[in-house]
Design a protein around this motif. Sequence first.
Motif, PDB file in Angstrom:
ATOM      1  N   PRO A   1      30.536  56.076  25.241  1.00  0.00           N
ATOM      2  CA  PRO A   1      31.559  56.279  26.274  1.00  0.00           C
ATOM      3  C   PRO A   1      32.913  56.562  25.624  1.00  0.00           C
ATOM      4  N   VAL A   2      33.604  57.574  26.133  1.00  0.00           N
ATOM      5  CA  VAL A   2      34.907  57.952  25.592  1.00  0.00           C
ATOM      6  C   VAL A   2      35.873  58.156  26.757  1.00  0.00           C
ATOM      7  N   ASP A   3      37.065  57.573  26.654  1.00  0.00           N
ATOM      8  CA  ASP A   3      38.093  57.758  27.685  1.00  0.00           C
ATOM      9  C   ASP A   3      38.477  59.237  27.721  1.00  0.00           C
ATOM     10  N   GLY A   4      38.245  59.879  28.873  1.00  0.00           N
ATOM     11  CA  GLY A   4      38.495  61.316  28.988  1.00  0.00           C
ATOM     12  C   GLY A   4      39.880  61.680  29.474  1.00  0.00           C
ATOM     13  N   LEU A   5      40.742  60.682  29.726  1.00  0.00           N
ATOM     14  CA  LEU A   5      42.088  60.972  30.191  1.00  0.00           C
ATOM     15  C   LEU A   5      43.067  61.003  29.026  1.00  0.00           C
ATOM     16  N   GLY A   6      44.001  61.958  29.077  1.00  0.00           N
ATOM     17  CA  GLY A   6      44.957  62.130  27.997  1.00  0.00           C
ATOM     18  C   GLY A   6      45.002  63.581  27.578  1.00  0.00           C
ATOM     19  N   SER A   7      45.752  63.867  26.513  1.00  0.00           N
ATOM     20  CA  SER A   7      45.848  65.239  26.036  1.00  0.00           C
ATOM     21  C   SER A   7      44.528  65.650  25.385  1.00  0.00           C
ATOM     22  N   ILE A   8      44.351  66.964  25.213  1.00  0.00           N
ATOM     23  CA  ILE A   8      43.132  67.470  24.576  1.00  0.00           C
ATOM     24  C   ILE A   8      42.949  66.842  23.199  1.00  0.00           C
ATOM     25  N   ASP A   9      44.037  66.779  22.431  1.00  0.00           N
ATOM     26  CA  ASP A   9      43.950  66.229  21.076  1.00  0.00           C
ATOM     27  C   ASP A   9      43.634  64.731  21.094  1.00  0.00           C
ATOM     28  N   GLU A  10      44.203  64.004  22.062  1.00  0.00           N
ATOM     29  CA  GLU A  10      43.945  62.568  22.146  1.00  0.00           C
ATOM     30  C   GLU A  10      42.474  62.293  22.437  1.00  0.00           C
ATOM     31  N   VAL A  11      41.926  63.039  23.386  1.00  0.00           N
ATOM     32  CA  VAL A  11      40.517  62.847  23.739  1.00  0.00           C
ATOM     33  C   VAL A  11      39.620  63.269  22.578  1.00  0.00           C
ATOM     34  N   ALA A  12      39.966  64.374  21.921  1.00  0.00           N
ATOM     35  CA  ALA A  12      39.180  64.841  20.776  1.00  0.00           C
ATOM     36  C   ALA A  12      39.166  63.793  19.666  1.00  0.00           C
ATOM     37  N   ALA A  13      40.304  63.127  19.444  1.00  0.00           N
ATOM     38  CA  ALA A  13      40.378  62.091  18.413  1.00  0.00           C
ATOM     39  C   ALA A  13      39.482  60.910  18.769  1.00  0.00           C
ATOM     40  N   ARG A  14      39.430  60.565  20.063  1.00  0.00           N
ATOM     41  CA  ARG A  14      38.560  59.468  20.497  1.00  0.00           C
ATOM     42  C   ARG A  14      37.089  59.832  20.288  1.00  0.00           C
ATOM     43  N   ILE A  15      36.749  61.093  20.573  1.00  0.00           N
ATOM     44  CA  ILE A  15      35.368  61.543  20.369  1.00  0.00           C
ATOM     45  C   ILE A  15      35.009  61.469  18.892  1.00  0.00           C
ATOM     46  N   ASP A  16      35.927  61.915  18.035  1.00  0.00           N
ATOM     47  CA  ASP A  16      35.688  61.847  16.590  1.00  0.00           C
ATOM     48  C   ASP A  16      35.450  60.407  16.152  1.00  0.00           C
ATOM     49  N   GLU A  17      36.254  59.487  16.689  1.00  0.00           N
ATOM     50  CA  GLU A  17      36.127  58.075  16.317  1.00  0.00           C
ATOM     51  C   GLU A  17      34.776  57.521  16.780  1.00  0.00           C
ATOM     52  N   ALA A  18      34.374  57.893  18.002  1.00  0.00           N
ATOM     53  CA  ALA A  18      33.102  57.409  18.532  1.00  0.00           C
ATOM     54  C   ALA A  18      31.937  57.943  17.709  1.00  0.00           C
ATOM     55  N   LEU A  19      31.975  59.226  17.353  1.00  0.00           N
ATOM     56  CA  LEU A  19      30.895  59.810  16.558  1.00  0.00           C
ATOM     57  C   LEU A  19      30.878  59.228  15.140  1.00  0.00           C
ATOM     58  N   ALA A  20      32.074  58.965  14.606  1.00  0.00           N
ATOM     59  CA  ALA A  20      32.149  58.386  13.259  1.00  0.00           C
ATOM     60  C   ALA A  20      31.492  57.012  13.220  1.00  0.00           C
ATOM     61  N   SER A  21      31.513  56.306  14.356  1.00  0.00           N
ATOM     62  CA  SER A  21      30.885  54.988  14.410  1.00  0.00           C
ATOM     63  C   SER A  21      29.377  55.089  14.230  1.00  0.00           C
ATOM     64  N   ARG A  22      28.831  56.291  14.415  1.00  0.00           N
ATOM     65  CA  ARG A  22      27.406  56.543  14.194  1.00  0.00           C
ATOM     66  C   ARG A  22      27.170  57.316  12.898  1.00  0.00           C
ATOM     67  N   GLY A  23      28.212  57.428  12.093  1.00  0.00           N
ATOM     68  CA  GLY A  23      28.060  58.125  10.832  1.00  0.00           C
ATOM     69  C   GLY A  23      28.104  59.639  10.964  1.00  0.00           C
ATOM     70  N   ILE A  24      28.605  60.129  12.095  1.00  0.00           N
ATOM     71  CA  ILE A  24      28.692  61.565  12.345  1.00  0.00           C
ATOM     72  C   ILE A  24      30.137  61.988  12.151  1.00  0.00           C
ATOM     73  N   ARG A  25      30.375  62.900  11.235  1.00  0.00           N
ATOM     74  CA  ARG A  25      31.747  63.322  10.936  1.00  0.00           C
ATOM     75  C   ARG A  25      31.871  64.837  10.929  1.00  0.00           C
ATOM     76  N   PRO A  26      33.094  65.338  11.176  1.00  0.00           N
ATOM     77  CA  PRO A  26      33.308  66.787  11.193  1.00  0.00           C
ATOM     78  C   PRO A  26      32.855  67.430   9.879  1.00  0.00           C
ATOM     79  N   THR A  27      32.495  68.693   9.938  1.00  0.00           N
ATOM     80  CA  THR A  27      32.102  69.411   8.735  1.00  0.00           C
ATOM     81  C   THR A  27      33.329  69.647   7.862  1.00  0.00           C
ATOM     82  N   ALA A  28      33.099  69.807   6.565  1.00  0.00           N
ATOM     83  CA  ALA A  28      34.191  69.987   5.627  1.00  0.00           C
ATOM     84  C   ALA A  28      35.018  71.224   5.934  1.00  0.00           C
ATOM     85  N   SER A  29      34.373  72.222   6.546  1.00  0.00           N
ATOM     86  CA  SER A  29      35.044  73.499   6.811  1.00  0.00           C
ATOM     87  C   SER A  29      35.834  73.473   8.095  1.00  0.00           C
ATOM     88  N   ALA A  30      35.664  72.404   8.914  1.00  0.00           N
ATOM     89  CA  ALA A  30      36.340  72.349  10.218  1.00  0.00           C
ATOM     90  C   ALA A  30      37.831  72.113  10.047  1.00  0.00           C
TER      91      ALA A  30
END
Length: 212
Positions: free
Chosen positions: A183-212
């Motif tokens: 679950p990720v809080d979907g309210l806020g700026s695009i960047d704020e929500v994207a950062a929350r998604i990154d944090e949630a995925l990182a909790s499962r060991g999923i991280r952005p690609t090096a080229s991103a």
Amino acid sequence: MTDGDTATAAASNSAGTRLLIVGPPGAGKGTQAVQIAESYGIPAISTGDIFRANVKNETPLGLKVKAIMDAGDYVPDSLTNELVSDRLAQPDAAGGFLLDGYPRTADQVVFLDELLAARGEALTAVVQLVADRDEIVERLRKRAVDQGRSDDTEEAIRHRQDVYLRETGPLIDTYAERGLVLPVDGLGSIDEVAARIDEALASRGIRPTASA
């Protein structure tokens, strides 16, 4: 080992990040899908895009879809499954994908499970954008006014929210039982929500690609 542990283990034992994104209308799901695709180097795949591409290119599957839609009928699960299977078999999805708008039914969940299992794969996680209903309704009402869409009433907007809850609720419950839902809080700026998604995925060991 629980079903959730099994699903997580299967996902981590094969290369690639295979995600679903779900969220109520107005939560910015489409925008975040694009962000995730770019950051994690996987294609964002929506059923709407699949339908349109096949119809536009007049593929055999596209012609079937067009005939059904022209008749005013719903595209059946069997054909939707076939279209998704065809899309996931394309080279750009070999290293993972983000599905948006699929699965929508219990039968589609079963089909996707079996499709991935046949490839020795499993879903990695389900990103669930969560937002206060009244705030979303107000956001969409303001957008409708700004865009001159007077027919997009509060009643119509709330109806779409009800449809989302009715259709998606059971699917979210299914994936939550497997321990896949983030679950990720979907309210806020695009960047704020994207950062929350990154944090949630990182909790499962999923991280952005090096080229991103």
